[in-house]
Design an enzyme around this catalytic site. Structure first.
Site, mmCIF file in Angstrom:
data_model
loop_
_atom_site.group_PDB
_atom_site.id
_atom_site.type_symbol
_atom_site.label_atom_id
_atom_site.label_comp_id
_atom_site.label_asym_id
_atom_site.label_seq_id
_atom_site.Cartn_x
_atom_site.Cartn_y
_atom_site.Cartn_z
ATOM 1 N N GLY A 94 3.176 -2.402 -2.113
ATOM 2 C CA GLY A 94 1.760 -3.037 -1.787
ATOM 3 C C GLY A 94 0.753 -2.334 -1.869
ATOM 4 O O GLY A 94 -0.402 -2.745 -2.468
ATOM 5 N N ASP A 123 -1.023 -0.620 2.880
ATOM 6 C CA ASP A 123 -1.881 -1.783 3.012
ATOM 7 C C ASP A 123 -1.933 -2.406 4.123
ATOM 8 O O ASP A 123 -3.585 -2.930 4.589
ATOM 9 C CB ASP A 123 -1.143 -2.830 1.775
ATOM 10 N N ASP A 181 1.254 -3.551 10.666
ATOM 11 C CA ASP A 181 1.393 -4.676 11.284
ATOM 12 C C ASP A 181 2.211 -4.647 12.602
ATOM 13 O O ASP A 181 1.658 -4.171 13.690
ATOM 14 C CB ASP A 181 2.515 -5.643 10.502
ATOM 15 N N LYS A 231 -3.305 -5.815 11.906
ATOM 16 C CA LYS A 231 -3.012 -6.820 12.924
ATOM 17 C C LYS A 231 -2.964 -6.604 14.218
ATOM 18 O O LYS A 231 -1.762 -6.084 14.593
ATOM 19 C CB LYS A 231 -1.869 -7.734 12.477
ATOM 20 N N PHE A 249 0.151 -14.106 8.013
ATOM 21 C CA PHE A 249 0.818 -13.513 6.893
ATOM 22 C C PHE A 249 -0.050 -13.517 5.908
ATOM 23 O O PHE A 249 -0.413 -14.718 5.277
ATOM 24 C CB PHE A 249 2.219 -14.055 6.684
ATOM 25 N N VAL A 250 -0.392 -12.377 5.144
ATOM 26 C CA VAL A 250 -1.328 -12.560 4.044
ATOM 27 C C VAL A 250 -0.827 -12.040 2.880
ATOM 28 O O VAL A 250 0.076 -11.217 2.763
ATOM 29 C CB VAL A 250 -2.683 -11.654 4.525
ATOM 30 N N ASP A 258 2.447 -8.850 -0.965
ATOM 31 C CA ASP A 258 3.422 -10.200 -1.651
ATOM 32 C C ASP A 258 4.086 -10.852 -0.387
ATOM 33 O O ASP A 258 4.158 -10.575 1.055
ATOM 34 C CB ASP A 258 4.401 -9.382 -2.308
HETATM 35 P P1 IMP Z 1 5.138 -2.712 9.999
HETATM 36 O O1 IMP Z 1 6.325 -1.706 9.759
HETATM 37 O O2 IMP Z 1 5.740 -3.863 10.528
HETATM 38 O O3 IMP Z 1 3.716 -2.124 10.309
HETATM 39 O O4 IMP Z 1 4.996 -3.421 8.470
HETATM 40 C C1 IMP Z 1 4.349 -2.936 7.525
HETATM 41 C C2 IMP Z 1 4.715 -3.491 6.254
HETATM 42 O O5 IMP Z 1 5.238 -4.931 6.284
HETATM 43 C C3 IMP Z 1 3.696 -3.491 5.282
HETATM 44 O O6 IMP Z 1 3.745 -2.221 4.288
HETATM 45 C C4 IMP Z 1 4.046 -4.697 4.315
HETATM 46 O O7 IMP Z 1 4.988 -4.470 3.209
HETATM 47 C C5 IMP Z 1 4.775 -5.729 5.290
HETATM 48 N N1 IMP Z 1 3.686 -6.758 6.078
HETATM 49 C C6 IMP Z 1 3.229 -6.874 6.996
HETATM 50 N N2 IMP Z 1 2.774 -7.875 7.485
HETATM 51 C C7 IMP Z 1 2.482 -8.498 6.060
HETATM 52 C C8 IMP Z 1 1.613 -9.517 5.398
HETATM 53 O O8 IMP Z 1 1.040 -10.336 6.342
HETATM 54 N N3 IMP Z 1 1.553 -9.695 4.366
HETATM 55 C C9 IMP Z 1 2.464 -9.066 3.643
HETATM 56 N N4 IMP Z 1 3.248 -8.109 3.858
HETATM 57 C C10 IMP Z 1 3.092 -7.584 5.209
#
Ligand code: IMP
Length: 180
Positions: free
Chosen positions: A39, A95, A98, A126, A147-148, A154
């Site tokens: 992404g 990108d 989360d 977030k 969720f964006v 994607d």
């Molecule tokens: P984390 O490990 O939970 O911080 O997630 C990071 C990864 O989750 C990002 O690189 C995205 O690929 C995916 N992700 C998290 N939230 C979103 C969202 O709202 N839209 C799309 N992909 C997301």
């Protein structure tokens, strides 16, 4: 599909501001960008063009999501295309922050290879979802728990091509600019 949460013009302005801060902070120092696939490639390309200075590039692929919108909690890294990081200024480009699990794991893997410096440049965060204490050094926007998609993000490989960032699903607060 809903109204854009963050319109393309606002993304462009913010990317230019982040690039300006990076130019101020790194000057002419050699800089190795590590882009987290897939992404973040859209953000990274715009950022590199806005930077307007030489960088070297590496890539890490990280998979934590299946076809749904909830993290599986397990992050698998592929570091084959990371490039040489030892003794170098490394900037990780992601990108979205989360839960923080992905960036924490990427940061740990790169830190173990003894870079000269290691910082994180993230387009979206977030804050409500964070599970591990990790902060971006450069942040574009904070958004609510939605969720964006779009601008590279994607949902099951769809919607990456959209120029604006849009929310899927229920209402929440809209994106607001993070303090640079
Ligand atoms: P984390 O490990 O939970 O911080 O997630 C990071 C990864 O989750 C990002 O690189 C995205 O690929 C995916 N992700 C998290 N939230 C979103 C969202 O709202 N839209 C799309 N992909 C997301």
């Amino acid at each position: 599909m809903e109204e854009p949460l963050i319109p393309r013009e606002e993304i462009g302005r913010r990317v230019a501001e982040l690039a300006q801060r990076l130019r101020e902070d790194y000057g002419e120092e050699p800089l190795h960008l590590v882009v987290i696939l897939k992404g973040a490639i859209f953000f990274a390309v715009d950022l590199i063009r806005a930077l307007g200075r030489p960088v070297t590039l590496g890539f890490v692929s990280a998979a934590s999501y299946g076809a749904g919108t909830e993290s599986s909690g397990e992050v698998k890294l592929n570091l084959e295309a990371l490039g040489a990081v030892e003794g170098r200024h490394v900037l990780v480009v992601e990108d979205i922050l989360d839960t923080g699990l992905t960036l924490a794991k990427v940061k740990e893997a790169i830190a173990a290879r003894a870079p000269r410096s290691l910082r994180l440049c993230v387009l979206l965060e977030k804050p409500a979802r964070k599970q591990v204490p990790i902060e971006a050094d450069y942040l574009g926007f904070q958004i609510g728990d939605r969720f964006v998609v779009g601008y590279g993000l994607d949902h099951a490989e769809r919607h990456r091509e959209l120029p604006d960032i849009r929310a899927l699903g229920p209402e929440g607060r809209s994106g607001h600019r993070a303090e640079a």
